[in-house]
Design an enzyme around this catalytic site. Structure first.
Site, PDB file in Angstrom:
ATOM      1  N   GLY A  65       3.241  11.283  -2.914  1.00 62.00           N
ATOM      2  CA  GLY A  65       4.647  11.394  -2.508  1.00 62.00           C
ATOM      3  C   GLY A  65       4.929  12.516  -1.545  1.00 62.00           C
ATOM      4  O   GLY A  65       5.628  13.464  -1.897  1.00 62.00           O
ATOM      5  N   GLY A 191       3.328   3.700  -2.311  1.00 64.38           N
ATOM      6  CA  GLY A 191       3.512   2.506  -1.480  1.00 64.38           C
ATOM      7  C   GLY A 191       2.308   1.580  -1.545  1.00 64.38           C
ATOM      8  O   GLY A 191       2.429   0.364  -1.348  1.00 64.38           O
ATOM      9  N   TYR A 286       6.849  11.134   7.425  1.00 62.49           N
ATOM     10  CA  TYR A 286       7.189   9.990   8.278  1.00 62.49           C
ATOM     11  C   TYR A 286       6.633  10.247   9.674  1.00 62.49           C
ATOM     12  O   TYR A 286       6.999  11.200  10.356  1.00 62.49           O
ATOM     13  CB  TYR A 286       8.717   9.827   8.334  1.00 62.49           C
ATOM     14  CG  TYR A 286       9.155   8.538   8.979  1.00 62.49           C
ATOM     15  CD1 TYR A 286       9.289   7.369   8.225  1.00 62.49           C
ATOM     16  CD2 TYR A 286       9.409   8.481  10.345  1.00 62.49           C
ATOM     17  CE1 TYR A 286       9.670   6.172   8.820  1.00 62.49           C
ATOM     18  CE2 TYR A 286       9.787   7.291  10.939  1.00 62.49           C
ATOM     19  CZ  TYR A 286       9.921   6.146  10.174  1.00 62.49           C
ATOM     20  OH  TYR A 286      10.302   4.968  10.767  1.00 62.49           O
ATOM     21  N   CYS A 422       3.358   0.163 -18.795  1.00 53.97           N
ATOM     22  CA  CYS A 422       4.193  -1.039 -18.831  1.00 53.97           C
ATOM     23  C   CYS A 422       5.628  -0.610 -19.129  1.00 53.97           C
ATOM     24  O   CYS A 422       5.857   0.514 -19.580  1.00 53.97           O
ATOM     25  CB  CYS A 422       3.711  -2.036 -19.876  1.00 53.97           C
ATOM     26  SG  CYS A 422       3.918  -1.495 -21.553  1.00 53.97           S
TER      27      CYS A 422
END
Ligand code: NAD
Length: 568
Positions: A65, A191, A286, A422
């Site tokens: 991240g 991602g 980015y 989960c």
């Protein structure tokens, strides 16, 4: 002159830490290094998140991240490890943004570690000030599960992404993504879950990624099928698979903005469009169009202002393309990386016409349902498989959950300590936690199990551009809930508790909390697991009931959660 031996040297001797090369390896095996499993647990999770197979950039202590770190610097890492190795069973280590700052006597049933990461006084809570403090060595960015030592590799997000695309498939396409084209970007540590999650629902994923190494890494981890450098070739591969109804994932080595423009120019409208570049952090997360990934760092260092200008131009074009896809009929959504707000600040006034991911997820949060995860602290894959069986038996009526566990057990490659995740709801988490503890006690499992969760959960986060966007009563930015979450998990008996700022969407935009529970098979942990795993999702239900969600109010009544001031 002889240098005195430090506690950490024993882990160096055993090969779990190489100081010269800064290599950390997940600690496995039955032999404990700390006073008990309540302390060994956080120690092992710290090593696990920094293992080369888990962390994105372990040499810089970055787990995932953008720049989400597990410790402030290597000296702080070593000091944390020394502190844990010498910690007594009734002491608590305090960690301030990745640096150990004090050890106090508390109680045996108190958390062994309390962590606060990236917190700033609200008026100063912006990236510029944060970076100034970071440069002075006074803070670190902890993301959500990096600084709380709860990251389990891409699988953690795989389940969340599976749920997200599953919720869209259910609400829009009759339950699966067969014959659907999904366009996204970013094959980072989070991602990178997108391609496999989309495939699990039968769809075709076309994902832009500027860093070729990340594409190769995701292929080697089994999360991505193929790599392409050629936009035409990638598109025709995707369209053929879509027509045939074949699930396929393609990583395209290009900039997100460029791939979007290309598809628009070809008149292709994907069914779903989203993005998972680390756009929450414009400086490091980015990459601008026309800049090779490897050159980005050089440009950042040599001329930050010009670099950020290039970033702005690319991001604007990217978001305008997403808006255009939406106009042409795509389902477009912001996947929690704050790209809409970044674009709005750059003058894209319509950016918030793109919906947030919670449109699809909130109904799950209303019932206290959210991501639940566990690792085998001794590193036993067979223990995780045994727990897969247990889940399938206990929750046999939940078909979506069963499908996930079956697919995950064959498709997911373990990274670091073997783990599973989960989504479980109120009641389910406590039952399963207690069951795990019993299995440890009986010796059915070969060693203790850590359980915890993402900070993205029902009652643990305030994040107005993500988890708490558009709350019914307008309480999006009310920050009390995550504070209560951390405090109540600490008093209910978590093994460690972490409170963070800025995860997911960046500095200034979120505060959130997490915890770890070491299920060591003891009676004490049986009780503590019951309380923590009830309080934690219970607060999520209370938070949503308080905001006026009727499903949450019904869940509170059904479960007997006492809410002193009920809404009319
Ligand atoms: P990361 O830093 O590990 O990876 C980001 C990737 O994007 C990198 O591989 C980078 O090379 C690539 N990239 C950057 N700019 C690009 C561009 N313009 N075009 C193509 N590729 C580009 O980050 P991550 O851990 O994968 O997280 C990604 C983002 O998603 C973060 O902002 C995170 O907070 C957010 N996120 C949200 C959720 C959620 O559920 N809401 C979950 C996970 C992650």
């Amino acid at each position: 002159m002889t240098v005195a031996r430090r506690p950490i040297d024993s882990l160096i001797d055993e090969g779990f830490y190489n100081r010269e090369q800064r290599i950390v390896k997940a600690i496995t095996g039955q032999e404990m290094h700390a006073a008990d499993w309540q302390i060994e647990g956080p120690l092992r999770m710290l090593f696990h998140v920094l293992d080369q197979n888990v962390a994105k950039d372990p040499k810089n202590l970055i787990v995932y991240g953008g720049t989400g770190k597990a410790a402030r610097n290597w000296d702080a890492f070593e000091a944390i490890v020394d502190s844990l190795l010498t910690l007594r069973r009734d002491e608590t280590l305090l960690v301030q943004s990745g640096k150990p700052v004090a050890v106090f006597q508390t109680f045996e049933h108190s958390p062994r570690v309390l962590l606060s990461n990236s917190m700033l006084v609200p008026k100063w809570a912006n990236w510029d000030y944060f970076r100034e403090m970071e440069a002075k060595g006074l803070t670190m960015y902890g993301q959500m599960t990096a600084g709380s030592w709860s990251y389990i590799g891409t699988q953690g997000i795989l389940q969340g992404t599976y749920e997200e695309f599953g919720a869209i498939a259910e609400s829009q396409y009759g339950g699966n993504l067969k014959h659907r084209l999904i366009l996204s970007a970013g094959l980072g540590e989070m991602g990178g879950a997108q391609p496999l999650a989309i495939k699990m629902h039968g769809g075709v994923a076309l994902i832009a990624e500027v860093n070729e190494e990340q594409i190769d890494r995701k292929i080697s981890q089994g999360y991505l099928d193929v790599k392409s450098e050629d936009l035409d070739g990638a598109l025709s591969l995707a369209l053929t698979a879509k027509d045939r109804g074949e699930a396929l994932s393609i990583g395209v080595r290009t900039n997100a903005a460029d791939l979007c423009s290309f598809l628009l120019s070809q008149g292709i409208t994907p069914d779903i469009v989203t993005d998972q570049t680390a756009a929450h952090d414009l400086l490091s997360g980015y990459i601008p169009a026309g800049v090779e990934y490897q050159r980005a760092q050089e440009l950042r260092d040599s001329d930050r202002t010009s670099y950020l200008k290039l970033v702005s131009e690319t991001l604007k074009s990217h978001v305008l393309s997403i808006l255009e896809f939406q106009k042409r009929g795509s389902i477009a959504f912001d996947y929690g990386n704050n790209i809409r707000k970044q674009a709005l600040d750059l003058g894209v006034t319509d950016a918030f016409k793109i919906q947030g991911q919670m449109v699809f997820m909130r109904p799950l949060f209303e019932e206290g349902r959210g991501p639940f995860r566990w690792t085998s602290l001794v590193g036993s894959e067979s223990d995780i498989r045994r727990l897969d069986q247990e889940i399938l038996e206990i929750f046999s009526e939940n078909t979506k959950l069963s499908r996930w566990i079956k697919q995950a057990s064959s498709a997911v490659h373990f990274q670091g300590l073997p783990a599973r995740v989960c989504w479980l709801g109120y009641g389910e988490r406590a039952n399963f936690g207690i069951r795990i503890n019993e299995l440890v006690r009986k010796g059915v499992l070969s060693g203790p199990v850590w359980v915890g969760r993402d900070h993205l959960d029902s009652g643990s986060v305030a994040s107005p551009y993500r988890e708490t966007e558009g709350m019914l009563d307008g309480s999006d930015a009310i920050g009390d809930w995550p504070v209560l979450n951390a405090l109540s998990n600490a008093v209910a008996g978590a093994s460690w508790v972490a409170f963070h700022h800025g995860g997911g969407v960046g500095i200034g935009y979120s505060i959130h909390a997490g915890f770890g529970l070491v299920l060591d098979g003891t009676d004490s942990m049986q009780e503590r697991a019951k309380r923590v795993l009830t309080v934690d999702p219970g607060l999520g239900i209370a938070r949503h009931a308080d905001a006026g969600y009727t499903r949450a109010a019904a869940a509170a009544s059904r479960h007997g959660i006492r809410i002193p001031m009920k809404r009319d």
